[in-house]
Design an enzyme around this catalytic site. Sequence first.
Site: not given
Length: 329
Positions: A126, A234
């Site tokens: 990711c 994130h």
Amino acid sequence: MNIAVVGATGMVGTVLLKVLEERNISITNLLPVASERSVGKEITFKDKQYKIVSIQEAIASRPDIAIFSAGGNTSLDWAPKFAEVGTTVIDNSSAWRMDPDKKLIVPEINAQELTKDDKIIANPNCSTIQLVMALAPLHKKYTMKRVIVSTYQSVSGTGVKAVQQMENEMAGVQGEMAYPYPIHKNALPHCDVFEPNGYTKEEMKLAREPQKILNDRSFSVSATAVRIPTAGGHSESVNVEFEKDFTLTDIRKELHNTPGITVQDNPDTNTYPMPIYAHDKDEVFVGRLRRDETQSNTLNMWIVSDNLRKGAATNAVQIAEYLIENKLV
């Protein structure tokens, strides 16, 4: 189009189903796969009920595509069995990413590498996906030499257990721990397990995967990955040294013209990417663009993305869309 989702009841699996609902893939039959204890239970997809099936049953159905989000060991054991019956597997785990015989794909960057012979396709980490989305157009124009990245990763990247730990700690409830320390009101410089070189597995993914995706080992990446108490999204602080000089105006233009990137960069209005705004969106958001005043040809930037969507589910579904559109399945 018959599609299996392996790990359909997990954190990424549920987002996968949501993304599949939102997008235009014409699905004739959905095969949701989960653990044995979930077999026979029902999920709702596009207002229809589907029974959860075992992984053996899914293989016997010979789906066109199987999207895996059930952990590395499951992928290592079962992805080849799907491939043997002609199914194309798109795998979200780290199991196949650095296998030299498997493609590591971010569709906006390197989907053109895919062929009908690619029966197991790896979805990158990711934090790697959002990083390379911003780096790829800049590397093409200015040629990267070195990248230094520090990540600020949400607990959802660890999974349900970690989200529960944070929620328990916020509520003052004793519960099961996903991390060796509290995460609420804390920051852990520890994502995944430590390797012999002192880096974590997550940090080494960030070092190795961009080189494979961009098919270029002439640049290097050094990473520090930190877990912070946010529920989703994130963030990354990135310092990039280029061979060629640049203007910030041209950097903004390159990023603005890159599909999948949204530039949020206006200090006068406090406009910059944040996880709270990236939530449930598919774009990669880039801002805080500025020169590194200590070194020539060097850029600082801040990159944010929803790690469960573009960082996992959406990227996998985009790979499936590319395969279908280009008649590779």
